[in-house]
Design an enzyme around this catalytic site. Structure first.
Site, short mmCIF file in Angstrom:
data_model
loop_
_atom_site.label_atom_id
_atom_site.label_comp_id
_atom_site.label_asym_id
_atom_site.label_seq_id
_atom_site.Cartn_x
_atom_site.Cartn_y
_atom_site.Cartn_z
CG ASN A 62 -1.92 0.84 1.01
OD1 ASN A 62 -2.36 1.67 -0.20
ND2 ASN A 62 -3.14 1.07 1.93
CG HIS A 99 -8.25 2.33 7.80
ND1 HIS A 99 -7.07 2.76 8.04
CD2 HIS A 99 -8.00 2.17 6.43
CE1 HIS A 99 -5.81 2.60 7.08
NE2 HIS A 99 -6.63 2.08 6.13
#
Length: 569
Positions: free
Chosen positions: A349, A381
């Site tokens: 990522n 998130h």
């Protein structure tokens, strides 16, 4: 009985259902079918975008309009009325950018974008708790990264001095306020709306306007009246085929093994109370690995789409091979077979890592850098409690791993056999620890995760605490003098990082504990990462053989151009 998952339709899904018949035929939910249709269509349209709408054939306005129009169409097709959010968030942020003082614009946009995203996260948890169906929060998370990074780049370009910025910040600084067309094209372009990857504003504008292919670029995102000499643009076909095939392999692995190791079984009493601890470790490792392959599939396909449109070219390596890694998010094999956390970190990522570094880690006092980076990533998130259990567990085990590395690694460096044995042992250990630390992220629930951790006996938590606080009292770690001696002898020894920086490992991405972004350290150490990631895309080098044949005068001109670009950055 433990049962396999079924890909069923979600009643809360608001996207198009015109392909329900196809979803029933292939055994997938309609939201996944819609996502795949959009991405496959984007892959083919990207080729047309690169050829028919090349910067040498059409104006940059046409390219902007085409990219954002397709993005909006895909968004409405996949999300229906929820697509209002992918229009609402950037529209509000654009108003903030154009009305706020550049001295505070970055904070204002961060507050607005994160506030909007968090509201949508909360709404999703209320009306569709625990669902894995395709929903609007995914694109909104990417849009949030885009608008906030742009706001910080505007602040850098209009307010800060070059000597006060890192090389990455200098490169990305924006000194010309984006127009509405440029802004919304950047936010909605079809290549990266559905699954990313993150591309910074300056890189995107140079791609659309063709400046990434210029030897002698003028200002930021502007052609020099057609006078700049174009370099040969390589074909991305081989790279695209490789990434598409990799994406298909990852999709097959996910579809095959997710039915064998469904995550939801880890919440069942039969699993929690009726299986041994070793099987629990095995199951957690396999279940979380299967979920990772879903992300690999999406990321590799998204990267292929960008490359097929011409986005992602960074020049040539020393052997004259074209590189298409400007916005790559993952290196699957390097991550899955990493023998230590550092190697895994470097390949996971990368876009989110760069975003966290650029917005937080490089800008706050070092003593608060880890905490604030962790906080931003956590709320970005969402609010599922499983996320925070993963973050906390990951911070603990990564800190313990670094402590253990200092105590034990040097003891295995005497022979080739012991070095290989150590690498294999740490690779297997990393896989096991990943499953233990990350299953709460995919389980989502707090009590379900706690019950399973208690059945594990909190073993890795306790081992980590013993490793951090007790073992160093009895086992002496590698002395600095010995490390310096071995370094001078040519043995590659990884420098010891501050233990608190390991928390950034968890902050960078939810699905793995191994996310301390090494880019954060690279920028401080020698700027090497910045040169690799940021300087090269602006002035892609020609193949070595071609460069060697260039006249001296032309080489001198190119050198001067590169110097101008470095000052402009």
């Amino acid at each position: 009985m433990l049962e396999s998952p079924k890909f069923i339709a979600n009643d809360c899904y608001d996207g198009s259902r015109i392909f329900t018949w196809l979803a029933d035929m292939v055994g997938l939910s309609v939201d996944l079918v819609n996502f795949l249709i959009c991405q496959i269509l984007a892959l083919f349209l990207a080729s047309l975008f690169r050829s028919w709408l090349h910067p040498s054939r059409v104006s940059y306005e046409v390219r902007h309009v085409f990219a954002l129009s397709l993005g909006l169409a895909f968004g409405y097709f996949c999300f229906g009325q929820q697509a209002i959010h992918i229009a609402g968030l950037p529209a509000i942020c654009f108003i903030v950018i154009r009305t706020q003082d550049p001295r505070i614009v970055q904070r204002s946009v961060m507050l607005v974008a994160m506030g909007y995203l968090l509201c949508v996260h909360l709404m999703r948890q209320i009306y569709d708790y625990g669902s894995y169906a395709l929903d609007i929060t995914g694109p909104l998370m990417i849009i949030t990264q885009k608008v906030t990074s742009l706001a910080f780049s505007i602040h850098d370009g209009f307010v800060r001095k070059d000597e006060d910025m890192t090389k990455a910040q200098q490169y990305h600084a924006i000194r010309k306020m984006p127009s509405a067309l440029e802004f919304f094209s950047y936010v909605w372009h079809f290549q990266g709306l559905m699954a990313g990857p993150l591309v910074f504003y300056k890189d995107y504008i140079e791609f659309v306007e063709g400046c990434n292919l210029l030897k002698r670029p003028a200002g930021n995102g502007n052609l020099d009246n057609g006078k700049s000499e174009l370099v040969l643009e390589p074909s991305p076909t081989k790279t695209v085929i490789r990434k598409v095939l990799g994406s298909l392999v990852c999709a097959f692995i996910f579809m095959k093994f997710v039915k064998i190791y469904p995550v939801k079984n880890m919440k069942e009493d039969e699993f929690v109370n009726g299986t041994g601890i070793m099987y629990k470790f095995w199951y957690a490792m396999m279940a979380t690995t299967c979920i990772r392959f879903k992300y690999y599939h999406a990321w590799l396909l998204a990267d292929a789409i960008c490359n097929n449109s011409g986005l992602g070219f960074t020049g040539y390596d020393k052997d004259g091979n074209a590189k298409w890694d400007l916005i790559s998010n993952i290196n699957v094999l390097s991550f899955e077979f990493a023998s230590n956390f550092r190697d895994a970190i470097n390949n996971w990522n990368c876009g989110t890592n760069r975003w966290l570094r650029t917005l937080v880690y490089e800008r706050v006092p070092k003593k608060y850098g880890t905490l604030l980076t962790f906080a931003l990533s956590a709320v970005w998130h969402g609010f599922y409690p499983g996320y925070y259990l993963t973050f906390a567990t990951g911070a603990l085990v990564v800190t313990a791993a670094r402590t253990a590395r200092r105590m034990f690694r040097y003891r295995f460096q005497s022979t080739q056999f012991t070095r290989v044995f150590y690498d294999i042992l740490t690779c297997l250990t990393t896989r096991m620890v990943m499953g233990y630390a990350t299953f709460p992220f995919v389980l989502l629930e707090f009590m379900g995760s706690i019950k399973l951790y208690l059945k594990f006996g909190l073993c890795l938590h306790l081992i980590s605490l013993v490793t951090i606080f007790i073992l160093p009292q009895f086992i002496r770690g590698e002395q600095r003098a010995k490390r310096s001696s071995r370094n001078s002898a040519g043995i590659n020894v990884e420098s010891d990082n501050n233990a608190t920086e390991a928390t950034v490992a968890v902050a960078a991405d939810p699905l793995t504990v191994n996310n301390t972004n090494d880019d954060l350290k690279d920028n401080e150490e020698d700027g090497g990462m910045v040169k690799e990631t940021y300087a090269k895309p602006a002035t892609p080098a020609e193949p070595a053989a071609a460069a060697a044949l260039k006249p001296k005068a032309e080489q001198s001109t190119s050198s001067s151009t590169a110097d101008v670009r470095s000052r402009r950055g």
